[in-house]
Scaffold this motif. Sequence first.
Motif, PDB file in Angstrom:
ATOM      1  N   GLU A   1      14.093  86.355  32.210  1.00 56.94           N
ATOM      2  CA  GLU A   1      12.699  86.070  32.534  1.00 56.94           C
ATOM      3  C   GLU A   1      12.159  87.186  33.424  1.00 56.94           C
ATOM      4  O   GLU A   1      12.827  87.641  34.345  1.00 56.94           O
ATOM      5  CB  GLU A   1      12.592  84.722  33.231  1.00 56.94           C
ATOM      6  CG  GLU A   1      13.045  83.560  32.356  1.00 56.94           C
ATOM      7  CD  GLU A   1      13.178  82.268  33.138  1.00 56.94           C
ATOM      8  OE1 GLU A   1      13.182  82.320  34.376  1.00 56.94           O
ATOM      9  OE2 GLU A   1      13.291  81.197  32.500  1.00 56.94           O
ATOM     10  N   GLY A   2      10.946  87.597  33.144  1.00 62.00           N
ATOM     11  CA  GLY A   2      10.339  88.657  33.941  1.00 62.00           C
ATOM     12  C   GLY A   2      10.580  90.050  33.402  1.00 62.00           C
ATOM     13  O   GLY A   2      10.082  91.026  33.972  1.00 62.00           O
ATOM     14  N   PHE A   3      11.320  90.167  32.292  1.00 61.30           N
ATOM     15  CA  PHE A   3      11.516  91.483  31.685  1.00 61.30           C
ATOM     16  C   PHE A   3      10.223  91.946  31.018  1.00 61.30           C
ATOM     17  O   PHE A   3       9.482  91.155  30.427  1.00 61.30           O
ATOM     18  CB  PHE A   3      12.625  91.417  30.641  1.00 61.30           C
ATOM     19  CG  PHE A   3      13.916  92.038  31.084  1.00 61.30           C
ATOM     20  CD1 PHE A   3      14.342  91.926  32.399  1.00 61.30           C
ATOM     21  CD2 PHE A   3      14.729  92.717  30.195  1.00 61.30           C
ATOM     22  CE1 PHE A   3      15.535  92.480  32.822  1.00 61.30           C
ATOM     23  CE2 PHE A   3      15.927  93.281  30.601  1.00 61.30           C
ATOM     24  CZ  PHE A   3      16.332  93.170  31.907  1.00 61.30           C
TER      25      PHE A   3
ATOM     26  N   SER B   1       2.824  85.311  33.813  1.00 57.51           N
ATOM     27  CA  SER B   1       3.604  86.534  34.011  1.00 57.51           C
ATOM     28  C   SER B   1       3.546  86.995  35.468  1.00 57.51           C
ATOM     29  O   SER B   1       4.545  87.489  36.018  1.00 57.51           O
ATOM     30  CB  SER B   1       3.091  87.636  33.079  1.00 57.51           C
ATOM     31  OG  SER B   1       1.831  88.149  33.501  1.00 57.51           O
ATOM     32  N   MET B   2       2.403  86.830  36.122  1.00 62.80           N
ATOM     33  CA  MET B   2       2.299  87.206  37.532  1.00 62.80           C
ATOM     34  C   MET B   2       3.116  86.250  38.407  1.00 62.80           C
ATOM     35  O   MET B   2       3.764  86.674  39.376  1.00 62.80           O
ATOM     36  CB  MET B   2       0.832  87.234  37.962  1.00 62.80           C
ATOM     37  CG  MET B   2       0.038  88.351  37.307  1.00 62.80           C
ATOM     38  SD  MET B   2      -1.642  88.560  37.984  1.00 62.80           S
ATOM     39  CE  MET B   2      -2.433  87.069  37.358  1.00 62.80           C
TER      40      MET B   2
ATOM     41  N   ALA C   1       1.265  93.220  39.780  1.00 66.74           N
ATOM     42  CA  ALA C   1       0.373  93.719  38.735  1.00 66.74           C
ATOM     43  C   ALA C   1       0.027  95.186  38.967  1.00 66.74           C
ATOM     44  O   ALA C   1      -0.039  95.982  38.029  1.00 66.74           O
ATOM     45  CB  ALA C   1      -0.901  92.876  38.686  1.00 66.74           C
ATOM     46  N   VAL C   2      -0.191  95.547  40.237  1.00 63.31           N
ATOM     47  CA  VAL C   2      -0.491  96.939  40.571  1.00 63.31           C
ATOM     48  C   VAL C   2       0.687  97.839  40.197  1.00 63.31           C
ATOM     49  O   VAL C   2       0.512  98.936  39.644  1.00 63.31           O
ATOM     50  CB  VAL C   2      -0.834  97.075  42.066  1.00 63.31           C
ATOM     51  CG1 VAL C   2      -1.082  98.534  42.423  1.00 63.31           C
ATOM     52  CG2 VAL C   2      -2.051  96.224  42.406  1.00 63.31           C
TER      53      VAL C   2
ATOM     54  N   PRO D   1      -0.611  90.468  30.175  1.00 64.68           N
ATOM     55  CA  PRO D   1       0.500  90.011  31.020  1.00 64.68           C
ATOM     56  C   PRO D   1       1.275  91.213  31.544  1.00 64.68           C
ATOM     57  O   PRO D   1       1.229  92.307  30.958  1.00 64.68           O
ATOM     58  CB  PRO D   1       1.350  89.168  30.056  1.00 64.68           C
ATOM     59  CG  PRO D   1       0.382  88.715  29.000  1.00 64.68           C
ATOM     60  CD  PRO D   1      -0.569  89.868  28.822  1.00 64.68           C
ATOM     61  N   ILE D   2       2.007  91.022  32.612  1.00 62.25           N
ATOM     62  CA  ILE D   2       2.768  92.125  33.208  1.00 62.25           C
ATOM     63  C   ILE D   2       4.267  91.956  32.987  1.00 62.25           C
ATOM     64  O   ILE D   2       5.051  92.790  33.445  1.00 62.25           O
ATOM     65  CB  ILE D   2       2.464  92.247  34.713  1.00 62.25           C
ATOM     66  CG1 ILE D   2       2.893  90.989  35.460  1.00 62.25           C
ATOM     67  CG2 ILE D   2       0.981  92.544  34.940  1.00 62.25           C
ATOM     68  CD1 ILE D   2       2.801  91.124  36.982  1.00 62.25           C
ATOM     69  N   ALA D   3       4.667  90.921  32.257  1.00 60.15           N
ATOM     70  CA  ALA D   3       6.079  90.664  31.964  1.00 60.15           C
ATOM     71  C   ALA D   3       6.143  89.473  31.021  1.00 60.15           C
ATOM     72  O   ALA D   3       5.113  88.876  30.669  1.00 60.15           O
ATOM     73  CB  ALA D   3       6.869  90.383  33.243  1.00 60.15           C
ATOM     74  N   SER D   4       7.352  89.142  30.614  1.00 56.53           N
ATOM     75  CA  SER D   4       7.547  87.950  29.778  1.00 56.53           C
ATOM     76  C   SER D   4       7.861  86.749  30.658  1.00 56.53           C
ATOM     77  O   SER D   4       8.915  86.700  31.295  1.00 56.53           O
ATOM     78  CB  SER D   4       8.701  88.173  28.794  1.00 56.53           C
ATOM     79  OG  SER D   4       8.329  89.089  27.793  1.00 56.53           O
TER      80      SER D   4
END
Length: 414
Positions: free
Chosen positions: A162-164, A263-264, A304-305, A342-345
């Motif tokens: 998670e988060g990749f 995702s955040m 996100a930045v 989104p910034i990740a899964s």
Amino acid sequence: MTQLDPLLPEAEVDADDRPAIDWPTDPWDNADRTGTVERLRRQTRPFKWTVYGVLCLSIVAIIIAGAVGWWYLQRLNPPGDAGPVEAFTVVEGETLETLSQRLEDEGFVEDAGVFVQYVENKGGLEIVPGFYELRPSDHVGNVMGRLSVPPAQTSRSITFPEGFTIDQMARRVDTEFETLTSEGFLAAAAPGDYTSQWMPPEGVTSLEGLLFPDTYEVSNADTEAQVIDRMIGIMDRVGSQEDIVTKGAALGRTPYEILIIASMIEKEAKVPEDRAKISRVIHNRLFVTANNPDDPFPLQIDAAVLYGRNQLGIDPDTPFSEVRQTPSDWNTYLLPGLPRTPIASPGRASIEAALNPAPNPPPGDPICRDLPQPDQCFYFFYVLADEDGRHVFAATGEQHQVNVDAADAAGLLG
């Protein structure tokens, strides 16, 4: 005078009164008629040498057979341990002979001819094109066994945490599989012909956030696009199970926007109990921005930045204070509202948190007591509170600054 036996012929008796016997003449008594021993026939000698020769040839044959057998066994099962697993590709139109020769050339078997003979003795081999995993210098029976299983039936597990991000997934694919590459995965990770219930809006050309993080069985016949399509399908199923359409609409969000929020949360929350509260902070700020477009409340999500920094190829060693001033589609300090993608899964827990934000603190909560209107108390801020990744939440900027100073003093802000 001694009485003679009447059956004996008459004979004179010598002085000792012993009768003189007149023996009949026997021709065999002559000295020149003495018997002789018959020699062995000469033909027995060749027979003896023949037997001796056959015996010698038999011994030689046994020695040769043993040497050949030893040689054959060495070709069947080379000495020492087999090497680590390597990829081997069976191409279209391959024959047993060409396949065997390539197996020998690439070090998987010791002798192509022995492999052909072994396979034929075992009933043959159906040659199916595709990717296989073989071990160099392995027993030919093991090599044949692996080639007997079609690529579609040969699989390995791969886990995407998670988060990749898609970039991280691509690198993992490249590490785990000889048949898949990071370049192929990234090339396939464009919307293209994929079908998803939560596809991004027109103009967004990334599948970021749409690939569900999980453990997958990937066969040697799978392509990068097939793996991605499967991951999209699982994200569709999880979103449906979490009722992303109905619950998202109740929050004023599309399913894709819920995935952006999830995702955040995935990147910001370090402990499970913080997810719903972080979700509440995000929804509260979005609500303020939506109702006060002239005075928006930026999300100010550091994760996100940093994602935007990576997308722009900015040096990772660049100070965050400088990155925060660099415009991007993910700079939530400069842009109002949600980042572009989104910034990740996100995993299931983060999707659930995005759809079910925690309630705001009650009036009796310590962060609400000193407010002019304790019943108008909202979560708007958070910062790290300990080394385990827990966060402390605040309703006002003043409270938040106190928490930031404490985190800085504890060395939690880097």
